[in-house]
Design a protein around this motif. Structure first.
Motif, PDB file in Angstrom:
ATOM      1  N   THR A 136       0.782  -1.162  -0.057  1.00 18.45           N
ATOM      2  CA  THR A 136      -0.066  -0.010  -0.106  1.00 18.45           C
ATOM      3  C   THR A 136       0.947   1.256   0.051  1.00 18.45           C
ATOM      4  O   THR A 136       0.739   1.988  -0.670  1.00 18.45           O
ATOM      5  N   PHE A 174      -5.473   3.692   7.982  1.00 10.70           N
ATOM      6  CA  PHE A 174      -5.722   2.540   6.934  1.00 10.70           C
ATOM      7  C   PHE A 174      -4.946   1.346   7.394  1.00 10.70           C
ATOM      8  O   PHE A 174      -5.588   0.085   7.612  1.00 10.70           O
ATOM      9  N   ILE A 220     -10.262   7.254  -9.906  1.00 11.61           N
ATOM     10  CA  ILE A 220     -11.538   6.880  -9.103  1.00 11.61           C
ATOM     11  C   ILE A 220     -12.288   7.958  -8.881  1.00 11.61           C
ATOM     12  O   ILE A 220     -13.709   8.045  -8.821  1.00 11.61           O
ATOM     13  N   VAL A 243     -12.603   7.919  -1.371  1.00 12.58           N
ATOM     14  CA  VAL A 243     -11.634   7.974  -2.734  1.00 12.58           C
ATOM     15  C   VAL A 243     -10.293   7.552  -2.260  1.00 12.58           C
ATOM     16  O   VAL A 243      -9.503   6.725  -2.657  1.00 12.58           O
ATOM     17  N   TRP A 244      -9.769   8.072  -1.064  1.00 13.82           N
ATOM     18  CA  TRP A 244      -8.465   7.799  -0.841  1.00 13.82           C
ATOM     19  C   TRP A 244      -8.231   6.123  -0.315  1.00 13.82           C
ATOM     20  O   TRP A 244      -7.084   5.631  -0.550  1.00 13.82           O
ATOM     21  N   ARG A 245      -9.296   5.686   0.408  1.00 12.88           N
ATOM     22  CA  ARG A 245      -9.201   4.470   0.969  1.00 12.88           C
ATOM     23  C   ARG A 245      -9.351   3.465  -0.374  1.00 12.88           C
ATOM     24  O   ARG A 245      -8.929   2.220  -0.297  1.00 12.88           O
ATOM     25  N   LEU A 246     -10.141   3.774  -1.406  1.00 11.30           N
ATOM     26  CA  LEU A 246     -10.043   2.917  -2.503  1.00 11.30           C
ATOM     27  C   LEU A 246      -8.677   2.926  -3.396  1.00 11.30           C
ATOM     28  O   LEU A 246      -8.305   1.943  -3.870  1.00 11.30           O
ATOM     29  N   HIS A 247      -8.183   4.206  -3.020  1.00 10.21           N
ATOM     30  CA  HIS A 247      -6.675   4.358  -3.705  1.00 10.21           C
ATOM     31  C   HIS A 247      -5.791   3.459  -3.059  1.00 10.21           C
ATOM     32  O   HIS A 247      -5.093   2.548  -3.619  1.00 10.21           O
ATOM     33  N   PHE A 248      -5.856   3.185  -1.726  1.00 12.96           N
ATOM     34  CA  PHE A 248      -5.087   2.442  -0.837  1.00 12.96           C
ATOM     35  C   PHE A 248      -5.469   0.862  -1.283  1.00 12.96           C
ATOM     36  O   PHE A 248      -4.745   0.076  -1.429  1.00 12.96           O
ATOM     37  N   MET A 249      -6.652   0.767  -1.417  1.00 17.14           N
ATOM     38  CA  MET A 249      -7.057  -0.915  -1.593  1.00 17.14           C
ATOM     39  C   MET A 249      -6.661  -1.128  -2.861  1.00 17.14           C
ATOM     40  O   MET A 249      -5.884  -2.241  -3.072  1.00 17.14           O
ATOM     41  N   PHE A 250      -6.750  -0.374  -3.766  1.00 18.61           N
ATOM     42  CA  PHE A 250      -6.197  -0.819  -5.233  1.00 18.61           C
ATOM     43  C   PHE A 250      -4.804  -1.023  -5.195  1.00 18.61           C
ATOM     44  O   PHE A 250      -4.346  -2.025  -6.062  1.00 18.61           O
ATOM     45  N   TYR A 265       2.781   1.455  -3.328  1.00 21.81           N
ATOM     46  CA  TYR A 265       1.990   2.065  -4.480  1.00 21.81           C
ATOM     47  C   TYR A 265       1.504   3.427  -4.384  1.00 21.81           C
ATOM     48  O   TYR A 265       1.228   4.113  -5.029  1.00 21.81           O
ATOM     49  N   THR A 266       1.049   3.970  -2.997  1.00 20.14           N
ATOM     50  CA  THR A 266       0.388   5.162  -3.248  1.00 20.14           C
ATOM     51  C   THR A 266       1.631   6.144  -3.399  1.00 20.14           C
ATOM     52  O   THR A 266       1.176   7.307  -3.811  1.00 20.14           O
ATOM     53  N   ARG A 306      -3.895   9.720   7.096  1.00 16.66           N
ATOM     54  CA  ARG A 306      -4.795   8.595   6.231  1.00 16.66           C
ATOM     55  C   ARG A 306      -4.375   7.344   6.263  1.00 16.66           C
ATOM     56  O   ARG A 306      -4.865   6.332   6.523  1.00 16.66           O
ATOM     57  N   LYS A 358     -17.162   2.102  -7.364  1.00 17.61           N
ATOM     58  CA  LYS A 358     -16.924   3.408  -6.118  1.00 17.61           C
ATOM     59  C   LYS A 358     -18.426   3.604  -5.970  1.00 17.61           C
ATOM     60  O   LYS A 358     -18.606   3.951  -4.740  1.00 17.61           O
ATOM     61  N   THR A 366      -4.201   6.794 -10.416  1.00 14.32           N
ATOM     62  CA  THR A 366      -5.187   6.069  -9.942  1.00 14.32           C
ATOM     63  C   THR A 366      -6.292   6.989  -9.232  1.00 14.32           C
ATOM     64  O   THR A 366      -7.641   6.679  -9.463  1.00 14.32           O
ATOM     65  N   LEU A 367      -5.819   7.925  -8.451  1.00 12.50           N
ATOM     66  CA  LEU A 367      -6.612   8.649  -7.575  1.00 12.50           C
ATOM     67  C   LEU A 367      -7.580   9.460  -8.560  1.00 12.50           C
ATOM     68  O   LEU A 367      -8.755   9.722  -8.483  1.00 12.50           O
TER      69      LEU A 367
END
Lengths: 234, 234
Positions: A173, A208, A187, B164-171, A176-177, A204, B148, A183-184
């Motif tokens: 994570t 997480f 989304i 949105v941030w957490r989807l970013h982290f998950m992806f 990748y971040t 954040r 989303k 990606t952001l």
DNA sequence: CTATGATTCAAACGTTCGTTTCAATCGAGC
DNA sequence: GCTCGATTGAAACGAACGTTTGAATCATAG
């Protein structure tokens, strides 16, 4: 006999390293040619081979310049935290913040590489060239072992195997971040000006990751029909 | 008039795509040359330009072959789940499992690309070439928007920006996990035979990601001294 | 069987790659 | 001021790159 040489030598080498950091990030290691690198650095084409020996050696130098101090700092911070706690186990979120924070601090400090290097680093974790991944792994190994022990001490009830997987997820994570820029936006529309606000991002990310690290261990119901597929892959 | 042509044409194209999938993963897009690709596929050097037009077009074809069906399947599964729930919001973990599971199913099914493609995909998310990231983003966009919305419906109380941030982290976690082969060995010795047991990995990943997605929203105390750093970066 | 379009083949195209060479230039020490 | 090792400069090296060409080969339709 050497004072004279250090200044301009260091100057040329630094200019090359800076240019390489930027162009490797933009175009990859193979995509950034010697001629691009030397042109950006404002030095002669032969300067890279003269000062570093080869393009491969330059790649290694680019990473060593940033990662050696960074991981030393990371370990030092963990030492400091453990010393301050006086033997009591640290909170997992505290350990996470120590690891993540060191990376994010690079973003804000141009002297440590800034965004350029940290994005380059994030991309390199998954570089197809085995030689490059091996280099990164080698530079990270001591810090990795140190943090793994700290987590194990903080979470004695978590099965060792599960911990290893979760560290894998966390490292993924983070890297990748730091690497992803698209990606952001993919989304959802995102204001780019606060995307790399390190302090907010640290909060954040820590929230997480800490939640994921402390997640209930799943019962392993999933093992039913997978044996054959594992065998066929072998 | 065309039946005759389909068999061997499809045969040659498939052999090229298979070879490209493997060699792109091992050496990257620039590192895998036309001569390597055609040699591995057992076809003539000119075959790639004849059948696909250019090397770049081959890269696109490699991804389209796998991603178009995969994302269609992903969306279909989400539709199925929502229809089955009869309008009631889905559990976040259910949505995660639908997304993650589709990727992991590719690992077990060699017909869908197996590990080769999925690792290639994970690496490509952070590829330095803008053209390639744009292609991946474009192929993922519909599924991304669909999921989303599903998450937003499942978590109405979670601030949109945090989601949105957490989807970013998950992806990121997913793509890194699929791409990385070395970090796990780096953290600790790991039996490789169960490393890609898809069902177990799906459970582990879902537990980790669901916990992260549902983490308490951090109070934003981190904004104190960051304004200047944001400005200096602009 | 012959004609036709699709595919394969060997060879070469011009370009760019990382690296090397060797002379020119620089700067401190005798 | 001259010498000598360190650095820079312009030019070229062979190799590998993606692509193109035009003839050879193939399988079908008439």
């Amino acid at each position: 006999m050497n004072l004279r040489a250090i200044k301009p030598l260091h100057e040329t080498q630094t200019r090359i390293l800076d240019a390489a950091e930027e162009l490797f990030m933009q175009h990859g290691f193979e995509g950034a040619s010697m001629r691009m690198l030397t042109a950006r650095a404002g030095v002669n084409l032969a300067a890279i081979n003269y000062h570093f020996g080869s393009k491969d050696a330059l790649v290694e130098a680019v990473f060593r310049r940033r990662l050696d101090p960074e991981n030393a700092e990371r370990i030092a911070e963990l030492d400091r935290l453990e010393k301050a706690s006086g033997g009591a186990p640290l909170a997992p979120a505290t350990i996470i913040r120590a690891f993540v924070g060191t990376s994010l601090r690079m973003i804000q400090d141009e002297k440590k590489g800034g965004r350029n290097f940290i994005r380059l680093l994030g991309r390199t974790y998954t570089d197809p060239a085995k030689r490059i991944r091996a280099l990164i792994g080698q530079l990270y190994a001591p810090a990795m072992a140190r943090f793994k022990d700290a987590f194990a001490k903080a979470l004695p009830e978590l099965p060792r195997e599960e911990l290893v997987w979760r560290l894998h997820f966390m490292f993924g994570t983070l890297s990748y971040t730091l690497a992803a820029t698209d990606t952001l936006e993919l989304i959802a529309g995102c204001k780019p000006e606060d995307r790399y606000d390190a302090a907010v991002l640290e909060s954040r990310l820590t929230a997480f990751l800490a939640a994921g690290l402390l997640a209930p261990v799943p019962q392993r119901t999933g093992q039913r029909a997978t044996d054959e597929s594992v065998k066929q892959a072998a």
